[in-house]
Design a protein around this motif. Structure first.
Motif, PDB file in Angstrom:
ATOM      1  N   SER A  54      -5.735  31.643 -10.028  1.00 33.03           N
ATOM      2  CA  SER A  54      -5.315  31.587  -8.712  1.00 33.03           C
ATOM      3  C   SER A  54      -5.802  33.918  -8.937  1.00 33.03           C
ATOM      4  N   VAL A  55      -6.476  33.858  -9.363  1.00 32.35           N
ATOM      5  CA  VAL A  55      -7.090  34.940  -9.842  1.00 32.35           C
ATOM      6  C   VAL A  55      -8.887  34.673  -9.844  1.00 32.35           C
ATOM      7  N   ALA A  56      -8.581  33.411 -10.232  1.00 30.50           N
ATOM      8  CA  ALA A  56     -10.509  33.083  -9.680  1.00 30.50           C
ATOM      9  C   ALA A  56     -10.854  32.963  -8.756  1.00 30.50           C
ATOM     10  N   GLN A  57      -9.891  32.062  -7.850  1.00 33.70           N
ATOM     11  CA  GLN A  57     -10.415  31.660  -6.600  1.00 33.70           C
ATOM     12  C   GLN A  57     -11.070  32.875  -5.397  1.00 33.70           C
ATOM     13  N   PRO A  58     -10.637  33.479  -5.030  1.00 36.16           N
ATOM     14  CA  PRO A  58     -11.483  34.858  -4.453  1.00 36.16           C
ATOM     15  C   PRO A  58     -12.328  35.512  -4.868  1.00 36.16           C
ATOM     16  N   LEU A  59     -12.647  35.815  -6.652  1.00 34.76           N
ATOM     17  CA  LEU A  59     -13.965  35.425  -6.748  1.00 34.76           C
ATOM     18  C   LEU A  59     -15.055  34.104  -5.964  1.00 34.76           C
ATOM     19  N   PHE A  60     -14.758  33.141  -6.742  1.00 35.16           N
ATOM     20  CA  PHE A  60     -15.726  32.050  -5.967  1.00 35.16           C
ATOM     21  C   PHE A  60     -16.221  32.310  -4.948  1.00 35.16           C
ATOM     22  N   MET A  69     -22.358  27.501  -1.735  1.00 32.02           N
ATOM     23  CA  MET A  69     -22.157  26.358  -2.868  1.00 32.02           C
ATOM     24  C   MET A  69     -21.204  24.935  -3.030  1.00 32.02           C
ATOM     25  N   PRO A  70     -21.906  23.492  -2.062  1.00 32.01           N
ATOM     26  CA  PRO A  70     -21.412  22.842  -1.785  1.00 32.01           C
ATOM     27  C   PRO A  70     -21.368  22.399  -3.180  1.00 32.01           C
ATOM     28  N   TRP A  71     -22.204  22.568  -4.510  1.00 35.09           N
ATOM     29  CA  TRP A  71     -22.768  21.459  -5.544  1.00 35.09           C
ATOM     30  C   TRP A  71     -20.902  21.257  -5.847  1.00 35.09           C
ATOM     31  N   LEU A  72     -20.590  22.979  -5.307  1.00 36.99           N
ATOM     32  CA  LEU A  72     -19.047  23.115  -6.485  1.00 36.99           C
ATOM     33  C   LEU A  72     -18.277  22.085  -6.410  1.00 36.99           C
ATOM     34  N   LEU A  73     -18.063  21.236  -5.350  1.00 34.48           N
ATOM     35  CA  LEU A  73     -17.140  20.822  -5.576  1.00 34.48           C
ATOM     36  C   LEU A  73     -16.919  19.471  -6.565  1.00 34.48           C
ATOM     37  N   PRO A  74     -17.826  18.740  -6.844  1.00 33.23           N
ATOM     38  CA  PRO A  74     -17.689  18.186  -7.538  1.00 33.23           C
ATOM     39  C   PRO A  74     -17.444  18.389  -9.202  1.00 33.23           C
ATOM     40  N   THR A  75     -18.316  19.995  -9.593  1.00 29.59           N
ATOM     41  CA  THR A  75     -19.293  20.608 -10.422  1.00 29.59           C
ATOM     42  C   THR A  75     -17.493  20.968 -10.530  1.00 29.59           C
ATOM     43  N   GLY A  76     -16.993  21.940  -9.503  1.00 27.37           N
ATOM     44  CA  GLY A  76     -15.174  22.189 -10.330  1.00 27.37           C
ATOM     45  C   GLY A  76     -14.146  20.799 -10.367  1.00 27.37           C
ATOM     46  N   THR A  77     -14.589  20.061 -10.292  1.00 28.01           N
ATOM     47  CA  THR A  77     -13.374  18.408  -9.899  1.00 28.01           C
ATOM     48  C   THR A  77     -13.957  18.489 -11.452  1.00 28.01           C
ATOM     49  N   LEU A  78     -14.934  17.817 -12.058  1.00 25.34           N
ATOM     50  CA  LEU A  78     -15.104  17.505 -13.571  1.00 25.34           C
ATOM     51  C   LEU A  78     -14.615  18.729 -14.161  1.00 25.34           C
ATOM     52  N   VAL A 100      -7.802  24.332 -21.522  1.00 22.41           N
ATOM     53  CA  VAL A 100      -6.625  24.629 -19.979  1.00 22.41           C
ATOM     54  C   VAL A 100      -7.114  25.469 -19.348  1.00 22.41           C
ATOM     55  N   ALA A 101      -8.214  27.026 -19.932  1.00 21.44           N
ATOM     56  CA  ALA A 101      -8.079  27.895 -19.536  1.00 21.44           C
ATOM     57  C   ALA A 101      -9.946  27.363 -18.118  1.00 21.44           C
ATOM     58  N   VAL A 102     -10.452  26.587 -18.929  1.00 22.12           N
ATOM     59  CA  VAL A 102     -11.542  26.095 -18.333  1.00 22.12           C
ATOM     60  C   VAL A 102     -11.374  24.746 -17.243  1.00 22.12           C
ATOM     61  N   SER A 103      -9.819  24.185 -17.388  1.00 22.47           N
ATOM     62  CA  SER A 103      -9.196  23.049 -16.013  1.00 22.47           C
ATOM     63  C   SER A 103      -9.686  24.605 -15.449  1.00 22.47           C
ATOM     64  N   GLY A 104      -8.502  25.366 -15.938  1.00 22.31           N
ATOM     65  CA  GLY A 104      -7.752  26.684 -14.472  1.00 22.31           C
ATOM     66  C   GLY A 104      -9.170  26.680 -13.906  1.00 22.31           C
ATOM     67  N   ILE A 105     -10.663  27.115 -14.587  1.00 17.54           N
ATOM     68  CA  ILE A 105     -11.227  28.120 -13.903  1.00 17.54           C
ATOM     69  C   ILE A 105     -12.207  26.501 -12.687  1.00 17.54           C
ATOM     70  N   GLY A 106     -11.631  25.351 -13.470  1.00 16.83           N
ATOM     71  CA  GLY A 106     -12.428  24.840 -12.507  1.00 16.83           C
ATOM     72  C   GLY A 106     -11.936  24.113 -10.876  1.00 16.83           C
TER      73      GLY A 106
END
Length: 408
Positions: A54-60, A69-78, A100-106
């Protein structure tokens, strides 16, 4: 079908991503059973995923305002899927926390850019945006079933199976990104004027989302226990109450887009919050099984404005649409989770019904804030995504697609 396929692909991809938000909580019982984690350790995993995301979303979001950065869609999903897939393979609590934190960042990386692309695919339709939001709701609700199916009869060593939805979601992003590339190629390079940012309205909107988050998180945390006490139906009553809370959200998401296309986003949100206040009062005080009806009405009422608030935030901050999406989808939503422990402490000191009573005021506060908000008209209609064989869109490019720098 050709017109709706981009938003449909995005909605299914959204479901694949948000499944990993619900998967962390669904994995907690397995971590407790196999690794003897205490309540503090188990809650730390949930906090690492939800709060960090939740905190990282405004940063992204801020980054996507500066560069496309449309490539964030597949990258974040993976990334979201890989973190959960690896979480069960290490016996180290520290490594588990990292995965688990890596998943949250994705998950955080996916949402702001996905909301922007979904706005393009929706072609100005609030109903289409509601379907995009519905995909996320469905993915979150399906997480316990998917986790149980994948590892319920085995052990945590089966968590790599959970990467499969991420692979499917990333694959679904590919045709959407191709459509986006064709849309950009078919527009001219001239810059279109942006609308002026309405920061005051955006702040009021964000506060309204915070109050909504408080009431929904509070109910999702305690409604099962409350149902058991009010109906004396045991764990079955609690399960039914939670199911209705999630099911009503799916209905509300679709209803919100349908109504907003006809009556306007702010007006629909106002009435929804006002009706939600009455429904929450019914949840807290209605006798016996009648509370189940009010649980469903509360969930539907709170989800009617959900996707509408995302597009409102984008229109209040047209020069920072990514930031607006990150705040309305991430930061403001997480604050409700910080209030839940206070409600629990109040329930320990008094009664659960007393602790839930302040939640009645939360939709009222959101309603009061929406009474001060204008219903903005987007400066320009978004440039639609183009299907294979479609002609390039006519007219000038939109701010969301033409004034952003190309990805490096």
């Amino acid at each position: 079908m050709r017109r709706n396929s981009p938003i449909s692909l995005l909605a299914v991809g959204h479901a694949c991503v948000d499944l990993y938000q619900g998967a962390v909580a669904a994995l907690v019982p397995f971590f407790v059973a196999e690794r003897a984690y205490g309540y503090a350790a188990a809650s730390g995993l949930v906090l690492a995923a939800s709060l960090l995301s939740s905190v990282a979303q405004p940063l992204f979001g801020a980054l996507t305002d500066r560069w496309a950065m449309p490539w964030l869609l597949p990258t974040g999903t993976l990334l979201g899927g890989a973190g959960i897939a690896l979480s069960g393979l290490s016996g180290s609590y520290g490594l588990t926390l990292v995965f688990v934190a890596v998943s949250g960042i994705g998950v955080a990386a996916y949402h702001p850019e996905a909301a922007r692309v979904a706005r393009l695919a929706a072609r100005g339709s609030h109903s289409a945006m509601s379907r995009f939001s519905l995909g996320g709701n469905i993915g979150f609700a399906l997480a316990p079933l998917v986790v149980s199916f994948a590892i319920g009869q085995g052990s945590l060593r089966w968590t790599p199976v959970l990467v499969l939805p991420a692979l499917a979601g990333a694959a679904l992003c590919v045709p959407v990104l191709r459509m986006l590339a064709r849309s950009r190629a078919g527009t001219s390079g001239a810059s279109a004027p942006r609308g002026a940012d309405d920061v005051a309205s955006f702040v009021k909107l964000s506060l309204a989302v915070v109050f909504r988050s408080v009431v929904f998180t509070g109910l999702s945390t305690f409604v099962a226990l409350h149902a058991q006490q009010r109906t004396e139906g045991g764990t079955t009553a609690g399960t039914v109450a939670l199911f209705l809370l999630f099911l009503g959200g799916a209905v509300g998401s679709l209803l919100g887009g349908f109504l907003a296309d006809r009556h306007g986003r702010v007006r629909v949100s106002r009435w929804s919050y006002l009706l939600s206040a009455a429904a929450v009062a019914g949840v807290v005080y209605a006798p016996g099984p009648a509370m189940f009806l009010f649980v469903a009405l509360t969930s539907a009422g709170l989800y009617v404005p959900f996707s509408l608030q995302v597009t409102l935030g984008q229109d209040y901050l047209p020069s920072r649409m990514g930031t607006a999406s990150g705040v309305t989808l991430g930061l403001t939503v997480s604050i409700g989770g910080l209030i839940a422990p206070l409600l629990g402490h109040l329930a320990d000191s008094t009664t659960l019904r007393t602790a839930l009573t302040p939640l009645i005021a939360m939709p009222v506060l959101s309603w009061l804030l929406f009474r001060t908000l204008p219903d903005p008209t987007p400066p320009e209609a978004p440039t639609p995504l183009q299907e294979p064989g479609d002609s390039a869109p006519a007219g000038p490019p939109t701010p969301a697609s033409s004034t952003r720098k190309a990805p490096s």
